[in-house]
Write a protein that holds these residues in place. Structure first.
Motif: not given
Length: 631
Positions: A376-379, A382, A415-417, A419-420
């Motif tokens: 969840s913290d990765l983009r 990634e 490049w959005t995480p 989690r978003d």
């Protein structure tokens, strides 16, 4: 028709993105409108605005003073501490609501199998959805707005809701607005379609099928206009290149004309393209469940209907062949997800044997997409780069960035995480993550949840060409009939049944079961379904015609052997007839495209095509009769 509510020049922006731009529209009595569009294009936002649950940045929403609006949100808004009965009817006594036949019909259609005294928090997702629907539908509303009402509903629940909405009002009374990805549902209940895209709303007459045809025609006309514009651009730019530098007024006019043409290029809409990703080689042995029985462990404090020691599966057998495409339907709580977990090796059966081929590599898309929690913290980019930097797609090498862009994640979104991301975006990302792992057995648990219709079409396109074995659990009839070759049913009685008649046969079985008063189909049902197991020597196709179980039949073994021979013969004949029909169609197309078309030849070809079709129908009836011998 009387006006009920409307929007005047409403605009809504989130950060730097404009979702709705000066939109004006309205609902009149008799309107049956479905909203479609990509995830994030503003469908739910527009519905909340029209329901006056939020206010626009600009413009206004108006409604007639006496109009009563009912609204079903995507999120679960029920009080989990309340019993089911109180959550639906409040403090009304049973005799108060039960005296109303319309309310009795809604209760029977949606929550007849739900424990009236169970706490809402202990219900399954599908049961909570039906409780929320029942609470909304028993009330008197002039306008009903439903945001993804089919999420977590089974096939039977979707069919009931469609029938209720069609019969709730007279054709010129009431109105409803629905956002859903269920294209069968849209076709069944809607007479108009709103497409939300690029900040605007395009209206179309008809349901989903009519909308697709109309959009295709609109896109074709736009392509013609764009082609003409491109020709003008080339002409103007060519004139400018040839023009003498010394000229002043006339070149200035030409420059302005060329700039105007270039500036008129519309912003490209996001596209979603799922290309074929490489697949690991699959041997002749895939996944077999032999004489499986399984009882789920009771959950502490649970009152769910499958707790209490009753087996989900009772001596079932299922064999998956290489390249098989199986669709699973069933009542909520019947064990569809559990069956996928057994096939995937996540849980072990109480008895029986689960066999797995040596080359099998499985991937499963769960309903909740829990697999993304650990990243969840990765983009977005990634997540895919962790799998590999370069991928083989359709015989070509592409980078991770190119691959996620093809799936609708533009350079900014990459490049959005995680989690978003929205629910639909998370589902897209996890499906891509599964595919790049090159599985050869793909299992999808309610894959249509949270996906928009354009993404669904792209997913179906890649599944059409999926070379491995495919198992799909879904309430979406459109998807099942498109991407699977045959369907099977779990009816809550521990057995697995084949559905030669598809989803329609499943609904008939459920109606018979409900009419019998037991809510399930027993082994002695006369609906053509069988119970037990399949003899080990039968082929995959024969297993599924018999529902995966050994039938109690009055036919002799000799009759069954003859029926198998007849089936093989008929299938070969049908294949040849299909090839003949395709050849005749090609000839008709070629003959009709000539400037001096020979209409007598076209008539002869058409007559030949009709004869082939009639012969196909006769053979199909023979096939059904032979298949019944094996049931």
């Amino acid at each position: 028709m009387a006006h009920l509510l409307g929007a005047e020049n409403i605009s809504v922006s989130f950060a730097t993105r404009t979702v709705l731009d000066s939109v004006s529209l309205g609902l009149n009595q008799g309107d049956r409108i479905g909203m479609v569009g990509r995830n994030g294009d503003g469908k739910s936002t527009l519905m909340r605005l029209l329901a006056q649950r939020t206010t626009p940045d600009e413009g206004r929403v108006t409604k007639r003073g006496d109009v009563n609006i009912g609204y079903l949100d995507q999120q679960d808004v029920l009080n989990g501490d309340l019993p089911v009965g109180e959550a639906i009817v409040g403090d009304q006594a049973d005799h108060e609501w039960a005296s109303n036949p319309r309310i009795r019909e809604i209760m029977g259609g949606l929550v007849g199998d739900v424990d009236w005294h169970a706490k809402v928090s202990l219900l399954s997702g599908g049961q909570r959805r039906r409780v929320a629907l029942a609470k909304l539908l028993i009330e008197d509303h002039d306008v009903i707005m439903l945001d993804e009402p089919t999420n977590h509903l089974d096939v039977e629940g979707v069919a009931w809701l469609a029938r209720h909405l069609k019969e709730r009002w007279r054709p010129t009374e009431g109105a409803f607005l629905v956002v859903t990805h269920d294209r069968w549902f849209l076709d069944e209940v809607c007479t108009r379609t709103w497409e939300i895209h690029d900040g605007i709303v395009d209206p179309f007459d008809g349901g989903y099928a009519a909308y697709v045809l109309a959009r295709a025609e609109r896109d074709r006309m736009n392509a013609v206009v764009e082609s003409k514009r491109q020709q003008l651009v080339k002409k103007e730019l060519a004139w400018l290149r040839r023009g003498a530098p010394a000229r002043t007024a006339k070149p200035k006019f030409r420059i302005e004309a060329a700039n105007e043409l270039i500036a008129d290029v519309p912003e490209p809409r996001d596209t979603v393209a799922l290309n074929k990703v490489a697949t690991a080689r699959l041997g002749k042995d895939v996944l077999d469940l032999e004489h499986i029985s399984y009882t789920p462990p009771p959950r502490e404090g649970s009152e769910a209907k499958n707790d209490g020691g009753r087996p989900l599966f009772d001596n079932i057998t299922l064999r998956l062949a290489p390249g098989e495409r199986l669709g699973l339907v069933g009542v909520n709580g019947a064990g569809k997800t559990t069956l996928l977990r057994l096939l995937n090796g996540e849980i072990e059966p109480d008895s029986g044997k689960a066999k797995r081929g040596k080359t099998v590599k499985t991937a499963i898309l769960t309903q909740e997409v829990r697999e993304l929690d650990d990243v969840s913290d990765l983009r977005v980019i990634e997540v895919i780069q962790r799998e590999r930097q370069v991928f083989n797609v359709g015989g070509k090498e592409v980078s991770a960035g190119q691959l996620v862009e093809q799936l609708g994640f533009n350079k900014e979104k990459q490049w959005t995480p995680v989690r978003d991301l929205s629910g639909g975006e998370r589902r897209r990302l996890q499906l891509l993550r599964l595919l790049v792992g090159e599985p050869n057995v793909l299992m999808l648990d309610e894959p249509t949840n949270d996906l928009d219709t354009d993404t669904l079409a792209a997913v179906e396109d890649v599944l059409d060409g999926w070379p491995g074995t495919l198992v799909v659990v879904s309430h979406d009839r459109y998807l099942l009939e498109r991407v699977t070759d045959h369907q099977m049913a779990l009816l809550g009685d521990g057995k697995l049944r084949g559905l030669p008649g598809g989803v329609d046969q499943y609904l008939e079985l459920r109606e018979e079961a409900l009419a019998a008063g037991d809510g399930k189909v027993g082994p002695s049902s006369s609906a053509g379904a069988a119970s037990g197991t399949v003899p080990a020597g039968e082929s995959g196709a024969a297993q599924h015609r018999s529902g995966g179980s050994a039938p109690s039949s009055t036919h002799s073994e000799a009759e069954k052997r003859q029926a198998k021979k007849d089936l093989n013969r008929i299938e070969r004949q049908l294949t040849k007839l299909t090839q003949q029909a395709d050849k005749v169609k090609e000839q008709m197309t070629a003959a009709g495209s000539k400037a001096d078309a020979d209409f007598e030849q076209l008539a002869e070809l058409n007559k030949k095509l009709q004869e082939i079709s009639a012969e196909q129908e006769e053979l199909e009836m023979e096939w059904l009769e032979a298949s019944e011998v094996l049931e």
